[in-house]
Write a protein that holds these residues in place. Structure first.
Motif, PDB file in Angstrom:
ATOM      1  N   THR A 288       0.764  -0.985  -0.023  1.00 60.00           N
ATOM      2  CA  THR A 288      -0.118   0.125  -0.035  1.00 60.00           C
ATOM      3  C   THR A 288       0.919   1.451   0.094  1.00 60.00           C
ATOM      4  O   THR A 288       0.310   2.070  -0.699  1.00 60.00           O
ATOM      5  CB  THR A 288      -0.809  -0.089   1.315  1.00 60.00           C
ATOM      6  OG1 THR A 288      -1.696  -1.294   1.064  1.00 60.00           O
ATOM      7  CG2 THR A 288      -1.935   1.238   1.139  1.00 60.00           C
TER       8      THR A 288
ATOM      9  N   TYR B 185       0.741   3.915  -3.101  1.00 55.04           N
ATOM     10  CA  TYR B 185       0.190   5.390  -3.047  1.00 55.04           C
ATOM     11  C   TYR B 185       1.225   6.527  -2.453  1.00 55.04           C
ATOM     12  O   TYR B 185       0.706   7.642  -2.518  1.00 55.04           O
ATOM     13  CB  TYR B 185      -0.860   5.175  -1.944  1.00 55.04           C
ATOM     14  CG  TYR B 185      -2.091   4.374  -2.280  1.00 55.04           C
ATOM     15  CD1 TYR B 185      -3.063   4.951  -3.179  1.00 55.04           C
ATOM     16  CD2 TYR B 185      -2.499   3.039  -1.897  1.00 55.04           C
ATOM     17  CE1 TYR B 185      -4.282   4.301  -3.742  1.00 55.04           C
ATOM     18  CE2 TYR B 185      -3.495   2.448  -2.233  1.00 55.04           C
ATOM     19  CZ  TYR B 185      -4.374   2.975  -3.383  1.00 55.04           C
ATOM     20  OH  TYR B 185      -5.530   2.204  -3.616  1.00 55.04           O
TER      21      TYR B 185
ATOM     22  N   VAL C 241      -2.041   6.216   4.429  1.00 56.51           N
ATOM     23  CA  VAL C 241      -1.955   4.759   3.905  1.00 56.51           C
ATOM     24  C   VAL C 241      -2.881   3.861   5.029  1.00 56.51           C
ATOM     25  O   VAL C 241      -2.817   3.847   6.028  1.00 56.51           O
ATOM     26  CB  VAL C 241      -0.506   4.293   4.102  1.00 56.51           C
ATOM     27  CG1 VAL C 241      -0.420   2.750   4.111  1.00 56.51           C
ATOM     28  CG2 VAL C 241       0.660   4.760   2.974  1.00 56.51           C
TER      29      VAL C 241
ATOM     30  N   LYS D 118      -3.950   1.043   6.773  1.00 57.16           N
ATOM     31  CA  LYS D 118      -3.059  -0.043   7.325  1.00 57.16           C
ATOM     32  C   LYS D 118      -3.702  -0.157   8.742  1.00 57.16           C
ATOM     33  O   LYS D 118      -4.659   0.644   9.249  1.00 57.16           O
ATOM     34  CB  LYS D 118      -1.742   0.232   7.654  1.00 57.16           C
ATOM     35  CG  LYS D 118      -1.343   1.391   8.311  1.00 57.16           C
ATOM     36  CD  LYS D 118       0.245   1.855   8.387  1.00 57.16           C
ATOM     37  CE  LYS D 118       0.435   2.954   9.288  1.00 57.16           C
ATOM     38  NZ  LYS D 118      -0.005   2.783  10.645  1.00 57.16           N
TER      39      LYS D 118
ATOM     40  N   ASP E  52       2.761  -0.501   6.944  1.00 56.73           N
ATOM     41  CA  ASP E  52       2.367  -0.939   5.637  1.00 56.73           C
ATOM     42  C   ASP E  52       1.117  -2.060   5.668  1.00 56.73           C
ATOM     43  O   ASP E  52       0.750  -2.356   6.816  1.00 56.73           O
ATOM     44  CB  ASP E  52       3.371  -1.366   4.819  1.00 56.73           C
ATOM     45  CG  ASP E  52       3.324  -1.322   3.355  1.00 56.73           C
ATOM     46  OD1 ASP E  52       2.272  -0.940   2.797  1.00 56.73           O
ATOM     47  OD2 ASP E  52       4.065  -1.774   2.515  1.00 56.73           O
TER      48      ASP E  52
ATOM     49  N   THR F 242      -2.516  -4.232  -0.704  1.00 60.87           N
ATOM     50  CA  THR F 242      -3.574  -3.651  -1.162  1.00 60.87           C
ATOM     51  C   THR F 242      -3.835  -4.481  -2.483  1.00 60.87           C
ATOM     52  O   THR F 242      -2.991  -4.996  -3.306  1.00 60.87           O
ATOM     53  CB  THR F 242      -3.274  -2.343  -1.706  1.00 60.87           C
ATOM     54  OG1 THR F 242      -4.477  -1.873  -2.176  1.00 60.87           O
ATOM     55  CG2 THR F 242      -2.188  -2.157  -2.868  1.00 60.87           C
TER      56      THR F 242
ATOM     57  N   PHE G  20      -7.785  -4.477   1.343  1.00 61.81           N
ATOM     58  CA  PHE G  20      -6.404  -4.720   2.178  1.00 61.81           C
ATOM     59  C   PHE G  20      -6.199  -5.670   3.101  1.00 61.81           C
ATOM     60  O   PHE G  20      -7.174  -6.051   3.391  1.00 61.81           O
ATOM     61  CB  PHE G  20      -6.341  -3.104   2.853  1.00 61.81           C
ATOM     62  CG  PHE G  20      -6.484  -1.930   2.293  1.00 61.81           C
ATOM     63  CD1 PHE G  20      -5.192  -1.362   1.560  1.00 61.81           C
ATOM     64  CD2 PHE G  20      -7.853  -1.239   1.984  1.00 61.81           C
ATOM     65  CE1 PHE G  20      -5.447  -0.223   0.776  1.00 61.81           C
ATOM     66  CE2 PHE G  20      -7.909  -0.037   1.157  1.00 61.81           C
ATOM     67  CZ  PHE G  20      -6.467   0.434   0.519  1.00 61.81           C
TER      68      PHE G  20
END
Length: 399
Positions: free
Chosen positions: A88, A92, A106, A108, A113, A116, A243
């Protein structure tokens, strides 16, 4: 309506009663002790359980030929469609893994992290958000007979991620975690034990649900177990993505029933249970996990399991009253390791189930009435033939 009745005595008396009950049952010549516990000597170790870019992602290509990134330690299997997988943070934040300032938020749950998973053509083309089904798995060394418990977190988003939400009614993205006690790599194998969740990131009223905790346990049948995570989007809709984060694999909590008699006179029996907390949970600093127990009963070998005890703290016992006699019932127990809601324990709040014990069967004999031989019963029966109607009653339907 017939019901299964249960009563749980106070904890102080419970501990005393369990000790007496275990001694009585295990000393009984007509019963056998339950299977012994196998506690693996080594804790299981997942590679990159938090899907961190700092632990590495490996370049890959999905079925459409698009470049993707797969977290180190995990293997991807594209079952259908061509979803895009990535860290992710790397996705991004323009490939930046560190905490440089001024970069976007982000999504999470733990660490820095997450993984994704985006549907193909998520917000472009004439058919954005194409259907997909993707699996990631990881094989972990195990001890045959050991109980392993997996807890992980997933969230899925269908359509807009802000009000007004526009996910069509009946659409969903299925999230699942699984364990294969045989250590295989086929997610469709019958041996894989799955748990699935279809909730979105908001409920039907638009209230946020967010990350969903999913957990499952198994008893290893091989020298390794396989951890699976699956995300399946069966409907085409723009914005479909999900996610994955915060996976944890531990040696599971253990439980068994105190030895039960194979048969009893009358309709009651005492059911007691014992257990042991996960050694890995015991080593978690700051944990508030409790050892909880669920006990179930069913009529015969094919009846529906009914809750007898739910969430009992520590070892205990209960009285089971059988709705029917001249019949057999089966009993089983499962341990769970969970932190009480609202407690200031570990984050994220991982929950670790054990496995259900092997069912134990008890036959309930109807108690025989005691008659006074000095005054035998003399039926008051009129002369002549008697017509008697005896209705057929299905015992199983009410037991």
């Amino acid at each position: 309506m017939n019901r299964i009745l249960a009563s749980i005595p106070g904890r102080g008396w419970t501990v005393l009663w369990v000790g007496i009950l275990l001694a009585a049952f295990w000393g009984h010549s007509d019963v056998q002790a339950q299977s012994s516990w196998t506690v693996p000597s080594v804790a299981p170790v997942l590679s990159n359980p938090d899907f961190e870019c700092a632990d590495g992602y490996t370049p890959d290509v999905n079925p459409a030929g698009d470049a993707t990134l797969i977290p180190n330690g995990w293997t991807v299997s594209y079952r259908s469609g061509a979803p895009f997988l990535s860290s992710t943070r790397l996705k991004y934040r323009g490939g930046v893994c560190d905490d440089s300032g001024g970069l976007p938020f982000v999504e999470k749950l733990n660490g820095h992290d997450s993984l994704t998973i985006l549907s193909q053509h998520i917000e472009w083309s004439d058919a954005p958000g194409k259907p997909f089904d993707v699996v990631l798995y990881q094989q972990v060394p195990a001890t045959v007979g050991g109980i392993y418990s997996l807890s992980g977190w997933l969230v899925s988003i269908c359509g807009r991620n802000s009000k007004p939400f526009d996910c069509p009614e009946g659409y969903y993205i299925a999230k699942a975690v699984g364990l294969d006690p045989n250590g295989g790599t086929d997610p469709d194998a019958a041996s894989v034990e799955w748990v699935e969740n279809r909730d979105g990131h908001v409920d039907s009223n638009g209230e946020r649900l967010g990350w969903q905790n999913m957990r499952v346990a198994t008893r290893a049948l091989s020298n390794r177990v396989t951890v699976f995570v699956r995300m399946s989007s069966p409907f085409q809709w723009h914005g479909n993505l999900g996610f994955v984060d915060a996976f944890s694999l531990v040696r599971g909590p253990l439980s068994e029933l105190a030895a039960l008699p194979s048969e009893v006179e009358g309709n009651q029996v005492e059911v007691a249970w014992i257990g042991q907390q996960s050694p890995d949970v015991l080593q978690m600093a700051g944990s508030t996990h409790q050892l909880l127990f669920d006990v179930q009963a069913r009529y015969g070998r094919t009846g529906e399991w009914r809750d007898l005890v739910t969430g009992a703290v520590d070892a205990g016992s209960t009285t089971f009253t059988a709705p029917c006699v001249d019949a057999a019932y089966e009993f089983r127990v499962r341990a769970r390791s969970e932190q009480p809601e609202g407690s200031s324990g570990l984050w994220p709040n991982q929950r670790y189930p054990g496995v259900w014990s092997t069912p134990v069967r008890v036959y309930f004999n109807a108690a025989q009435p005691v008659e006074d031989p000095a005054t035998p019963a003399v039926p008051n029966v009129p002369d002549g033939p008697i017509r008697i109607f005896i209705p057929q009653v299905s015992k199983a339907a009410n037991c």
